[in-house]
Design a protein around this motif. Structure first.
Motif, PDB file in Angstrom:
ATOM      1  N   TYR A   1       0.827  -1.219   0.000  1.00  0.00           N
ATOM      2  CA  TYR A   1       0.000   0.000   0.000  1.00  0.00           C
ATOM      3  C   TYR A   1       0.858   1.264   0.000  1.00  0.00           C
ATOM      4  O   TYR A   1       0.550   2.232  -0.679  1.00  0.00           O
ATOM      5  N   SER A   2       1.960   1.251   0.766  1.00  0.00           N
ATOM      6  CA  SER A   2       2.773   2.468   0.864  1.00  0.00           C
ATOM      7  C   SER A   2       3.415   2.824  -0.474  1.00  0.00           C
ATOM      8  O   SER A   2       3.690   3.989  -0.740  1.00  0.00           O
ATOM      9  N   ASP A   3       3.639   1.832  -1.335  1.00  0.00           N
ATOM     10  CA  ASP A   3       4.167   2.116  -2.677  1.00  0.00           C
ATOM     11  C   ASP A   3       3.212   2.999  -3.464  1.00  0.00           C
ATOM     12  O   ASP A   3       3.611   3.720  -4.368  1.00  0.00           O
ATOM     13  N   LEU A   4       1.923   2.857  -3.156  1.00  0.00           N
ATOM     14  CA  LEU A   4       0.911   3.596  -3.900  1.00  0.00           C
ATOM     15  C   LEU A   4       0.561   4.918  -3.233  1.00  0.00           C
ATOM     16  O   LEU A   4       0.290   5.901  -3.903  1.00  0.00           O
ATOM     17  N   LEU A   5       0.565   4.939  -1.893  1.00  0.00           N
ATOM     18  CA  LEU A   5       0.136   6.152  -1.199  1.00  0.00           C
ATOM     19  C   LEU A   5       1.256   7.188  -1.061  1.00  0.00           C
ATOM     20  O   LEU A   5       1.021   8.381  -1.196  1.00  0.00           O
ATOM     21  N   SER A   6       2.486   6.724  -0.775  1.00  0.00           N
ATOM     22  CA  SER A   6       3.532   7.712  -0.497  1.00  0.00           C
ATOM     23  C   SER A   6       3.915   8.552  -1.717  1.00  0.00           C
ATOM     24  O   SER A   6       4.220   9.730  -1.577  1.00  0.00           O
ATOM     25  N   PRO A   7       3.901   8.002  -2.950  1.00  0.00           N
ATOM     26  CA  PRO A   7       4.300   8.843  -4.084  1.00  0.00           C
ATOM     27  C   PRO A   7       3.368  10.014  -4.348  1.00  0.00           C
ATOM     28  O   PRO A   7       3.777  10.988  -4.974  1.00  0.00           O
ATOM     29  N   LEU A   8       2.124   9.946  -3.868  1.00  0.00           N
ATOM     30  CA  LEU A   8       1.234  11.085  -4.084  1.00  0.00           C
ATOM     31  C   LEU A   8       1.788  12.296  -3.337  1.00  0.00           C
ATOM     32  O   LEU A   8       1.743  13.427  -3.819  1.00  0.00           O
ATOM     33  N   PHE A   9       2.347  12.047  -2.150  1.00  0.00           N
ATOM     34  CA  PHE A   9       3.029  13.125  -1.435  1.00  0.00           C
ATOM     35  C   PHE A   9       4.303  13.539  -2.168  1.00  0.00           C
ATOM     36  O   PHE A   9       4.636  14.712  -2.247  1.00  0.00           O
ATOM     37  N   GLY A  10       5.017  12.549  -2.686  1.00  0.00           N
ATOM     38  CA  GLY A  10       6.243  12.853  -3.429  1.00  0.00           C
ATOM     39  C   GLY A  10       5.951  13.752  -4.623  1.00  0.00           C
ATOM     40  O   GLY A  10       6.710  14.680  -4.927  1.00  0.00           O
ATOM     41  N   ALA A  11       4.828  13.486  -5.295  1.00  0.00           N
ATOM     42  CA  ALA A  11       4.457  14.289  -6.463  1.00  0.00           C
ATOM     43  C   ALA A  11       4.221  15.739  -6.059  1.00  0.00           C
ATOM     44  O   ALA A  11       4.595  16.668  -6.780  1.00  0.00           O
ATOM     45  N   LEU A  12       3.605  15.942  -4.896  1.00  0.00           N
ATOM     46  CA  LEU A  12       3.376  17.311  -4.428  1.00  0.00           C
ATOM     47  C   LEU A  12       4.693  18.031  -4.229  1.00  0.00           C
ATOM     48  O   LEU A  12       4.843  19.205  -4.582  1.00  0.00           O
ATOM     49  N   ALA A  13       5.662  17.325  -3.640  1.00  0.00           N
ATOM     50  CA  ALA A  13       6.964  17.937  -3.405  1.00  0.00           C
ATOM     51  C   ALA A  13       7.643  18.263  -4.740  1.00  0.00           C
ATOM     52  O   ALA A  13       8.148  19.376  -4.935  1.00  0.00           O
ATOM     53  N   LEU A  14       7.609  17.323  -5.669  1.00  0.00           N
ATOM     54  CA  LEU A  14       8.282  17.549  -6.955  1.00  0.00           C
ATOM     55  C   LEU A  14       7.611  18.693  -7.734  1.00  0.00           C
ATOM     56  O   LEU A  14       8.287  19.580  -8.256  1.00  0.00           O
ATOM     57  N   LEU A  15       6.275  18.672  -7.789  1.00  0.00           N
ATOM     58  CA  LEU A  15       5.580  19.716  -8.551  1.00  0.00           C
ATOM     59  C   LEU A  15       5.805  21.089  -7.920  1.00  0.00           C
ATOM     60  O   LEU A  15       5.909  22.100  -8.615  1.00  0.00           O
TER      61      LEU A  15
END
Lengths: 411, 416
Positions: free
Chosen positions: A179-193
């Protein structure tokens, strides 16, 4: 005149393997970014070798690196595929040249690996002062666990995500295996964007250190505060919650068919009773208030479950929702593929792939922008554009390319 | 890093996280509540278990970093004030039922007319269009319609939704990502746009890999497997049940058995450790791990491997197994209680937990820190969630220039 796509002209180097990273940079790919995916055939992305595989190979053939559904479903944007063998010093040199072209470098190796290659943030900054480097690993890039490999399956336990679902009389269970593979990148995307936007306004690059565990923990803040403040560890309650009854999945006509129903307000209760033909339940001394319904929940669940078995899940959903009562079919994979709401949004889309053929499980992000549709692209093959990237982006001559190829740089 | 953006947040629980995370990245997020406070302040858990609108931990969790004002946007005076606020806003976030904003005369076309640069982000259970657009979607219903629920749980019981409701957090975070893309697009177009985020689609994102892959390839429907295992395809297309959580002496751990070259070192070390402890590793002691992969392993072989490992884990504690895995290079994740999580050495070393002042409660509360560490600026919690109407004066008087007398009138008319 058609306006440019949001990230048109943004150049991304994708070194991410396994899960997580891909979900972060896909957002750039959906909206116009140019991505070069760097891989190695000596140590291929483990996801490329992960089942299930498209059954397009013969019995005595190995499925290979292009048939994993896990890989293809998670790489639904156009990328250029470049093979580089980082054990070869000339591959590192070529990579550095690619960094001068790029705006963004994304990587998901264990902490310290990029530094070993001489490609840490400080090194990249020397090549390109305003580079944005997005780094993700299991536990973050500092601290004693920085260099530990991370897997969604194990990190979900460390982050608490495997403790929030279950029956009160049985141990908790994972929601999906990683599950964390799917949920954590959404936060990562916010940081990158955010870094991309900040760069547009200030001209400054930066390095993002994304820890899969830390990001995942951010989904659990309310129940963590409950522990911090009240000393209460979270316990699972099956499908029951404190502020709705009935609230659960009820059996319907057919084999393993279910409908979820949630009744929380008095209005919903009145409507619910009308739909099931028991208007007198609104005055019943066991069910007239939410407090009573929760007190007598076992009996209520039993009665509701008896009523639902006379109908299909689709019928119950339609009857309930028309009357303003929250209800939904517990969809299986086929229902999901045929879901009318997802169809309306053309959520699942078909792409053609030379190894797996036409499949329609590729999808855009979970939002629609009014002025800019997401664009999908067929998953990149391993090293598919090595020659193109070398000659067209890096400006190598054909002779130079062949020379490096013979030296084993592109493996 | 996003401090140049002003965001008006009209959401309820379905959208809280969107403004919260943009606030974590520096945006000026103004949470607009109805006079007397948002209904969601009634959601527990509560500080010291005292049910009070100023003590909801759910509110604290996902409204931190925001400023808070009260405004009755259903009144005509309130709408005018909202339009004033709109003039300097970059983003409006809302999660209301379909038609509510239009009914108020604050639909997208009106907002866009007032300020063509504004991005409107709508976060709803199913999206703003389509046959389910009017459907109610509390957590369990969206879980059901996303395909996740069907596969969670045991075969002898109904499908399960998570006991901790978090579906809408996923819709909200997609809303935040869409918002940032729309803001970036604005740099080139000069115009705002409408972000239509769907929680259902957000959860499908989390289920599609597991679900749609086998459906699309084999027309096969994955069933509930007892929850604690994953079906893997092995030699000859056979299927096995791969355990996800394993019991040990004092709890449970995740263990990820890696086959092939990358698993060789760790698996060998694990077998060596067994021997050292006087535990018979059976044929694990002489397997050629390097040559093994899921697509060529025999069912009997892998099941026996699982059995030996499971038996060995029962003799050790979570921390023994975790520490050994770090040293030896196999992969274990202990299920941490919150007590253990707060003391987890990696979190301490990275200074992950942040103490935030709550002066009116006379205490500080420890919060999870930022979701990323960024060299360009702060990412994470800086201040606690607002009290009801805490920033009314700052926003209405100091920024909009409304006189004190008018403010008093607005208050008496229950506009603010």
């Amino acid at each position: 005149m058609e306006s440019p796509r949001p990230f048109e002209g943004k150049k991304v180097i994708d070194l991410c393997w396994s899960g997580v990273g891909v979900f972060v940079q896909n957002f750039l790919g959906y909206y116009g970014g140019t991505i070069v995916r760097v891989e190695s055939s000596i140590r291929p992305d483990p996801i490329r070798a992960y089942p299930p595989f498209a059954p397009t190979y013969s019995k005595d053939e190995h499925p290979g690196l292009e048939r994993s559904a896990y890989f293809s479903i998670t790489h639904p944007v156009k990328e250029f595929g470049l093979l580089l063998n980082f054990n070869h010093p000339k591959a590192i040199e070529l990579f550095k040249k690619l960094v001068t072209w790029a705006d963004i470098v994304c990587e998901s190796f264990t902490g310290g690996q990029m530094e070993k290659w001489g490609l840490g943030y400080d090194d990249l900054k020397k090549i390109k002062e305003d580079i944005i480097m997005f780094r993700t690993c299991g536990y973050g890039h500092t601290g004693f666990l920085a260099s530990q490999p991370g897997f969604g399956q194990t990190l979900s336990s460390v982050a608490g995500l495997n403790s929030i679902t279950g029956w009160p009389d049985r141990p908790s269970i994972p929601i999906v295996p990683f599950y964390s593979d799917l949920l954590s990148p959404l936060f990562g995307a916010l940081a990158l964007l955010t870094a991309v936007d900040y760069h547009h306004r200030t001209g400054l690059g930066q390095c993002i250190d994304h820890s899969q565990v830390e990001a995942s923990v951010n989904y659990l803040t309310p129940i963590i505060l409950d522990y911090v403040v009240n000393g209460r560890e979270f316990t699972t309650t099956g499908n029951r919650i404190a502020f709705a009854a009935p609230h659960g999945a009820y059996p319907c006509k057919g084999n393993d068919r279910w409908v979820a129903i949630a009744v929380s307000t008095d209005d919903e209760w009145v409507s619910f009773c009308k739909v099931i033909g028991k208007p007198d339940w609104t005055r019943d001394k066991k069910f007239s208030t939410l407090t009573l319904r929760i007190k007598n929940i076992d009996e209520l669940d039993q009665l509701v479950g008896e009523w639902t078995t006379y109908y299909t899940a689709e019928q119950v959903m339609a009857m309930m929702q028309t009357a303003g009562v929250p209800a939904g079919v517990v969809e299986n994979a086929q229902d999901q593929a045929e879901d009318p709401q997802l169809k309306h949004y053309e959520f699942f889309r078909e792409l053609d792939h030379p190894y797996v053929g036409k499949l329609n499980y590729y999808h855009p992000p979970a939002f629609k922008l009014s002025d800019c549709p997401a664009e999908l692209g067929r998953p990149v093959l391993l090293g598919e554009h090595t020659e193109y990237v070398c000659t067209q982006i890096l400006g190598l001559s054909d002779e130079e390319f062949v020379q490096l190829l013979q030296e084993g740089v592109f493996e | 890093m996003l401090s140049c953006y002003r965001i008006l947040d009209l959401t309820d629980e379905k959208g809280f996280l969107c403004g919260k995370v943009l606030g974590d990245l520096g945006a000026d997020v103004i949470k607009i509540e109805k006079p007397g406070g948002d209904d969601s302040r009634r959601r527990g858990p509560f500080f010291h278990d005292i049910p009070d609108p100023e003590k909801s931990l759910y509110w604290f969790a996902y409204n931190s970093n925001k400023r808070g004002i009260t405004l009755n946007i259903e009144s005509s005076d309130g709408k005018e004030l909202f339009k004033e606020l709109m003039k300097t806003a970059d983003v409006v976030i809302e999660s209301s039922a379909l038609g509510y904003m239009d009914h108020l005369g604050l639909g997208y076309s009106i907002l866009h007319e007032t300020n063509p640069k504004v991005v409107l982000t709508s976060i709803t259970p199913f999206g703003r269009e389509g046959p389910y657009k009017d459907y109610k979607g509390p957590d369990i219903v969206v879980h059901a319609l996303s395909g996740l629920m069907y596969r969670i749980g045991d075969r002898d019981r109904p499908p399960l939704a998570p006991s901790y409701s978090h579906a809408h957090l996923i819709g909200a975070i997609f809303g935040a990502i869409g918002t940032l893309i729309a803001l970036y697009h604005r740099h080139s177009t000069g115009r705002g746009q409408w972000v239509d985020a769907s929680t259902q689609q957000g959860l499908v994102f989390a289920s599609s890999v597991e679900f749609q892959a086998v459906w699309a390839l084999y027309k096969e429907i994955q069933k509930r497997t007892g929850g604690n295992s994953q079906t893997l395809q092995i030699k000859g297309g056979k299927k096995i049940s791969h355990p996800l959580l394993w019991r040990c002496k004092d709890g449970r751990i995740s263990f990820n058995l890696t086959l092939g070259p990358s698993g060789e070192k760790g698996n060998k070390a694990l077998a060596e450790w067994m021997k050292k402890e006087g535990f018979d590793p059976g044929f694990l002691g002489h397997l050629d791990w390097k040559k093994m992969d899921w697509s060529n392993i025999e069912k009997e072989e892998i099941e026996e491997i699982f059995q030996i490992i499971a038996k060995f884990f029962l003799q050790h504690t979570k921390s023994e197994l975790f520490e050994a895995s770090l040293k030896m290079g196999f992969h274990i994740g202990p299920i941490l209680t919150f007590e253990e999580m707060l003391k987890f050495p990696q979190h301490i070393q990275r200074e992950f937990w942040i103490d935030i002042e709550h002066p009116e409660l006379g205490t500080t509360i420890t919060y999870p820190g930022g979701f990323s560490k960024m060299t360009g600026g702060t990412c994470g919690i800086r201040r606690r969630a607002p009290l009801i109407g805490e920033h009314n004066m700052a926003v209405y008087e100091e920024e909009l220039g409304i006189s004190r007398k008018d403010l008093i009138d607005l208050k008496q008319r229950r506009i603010i």
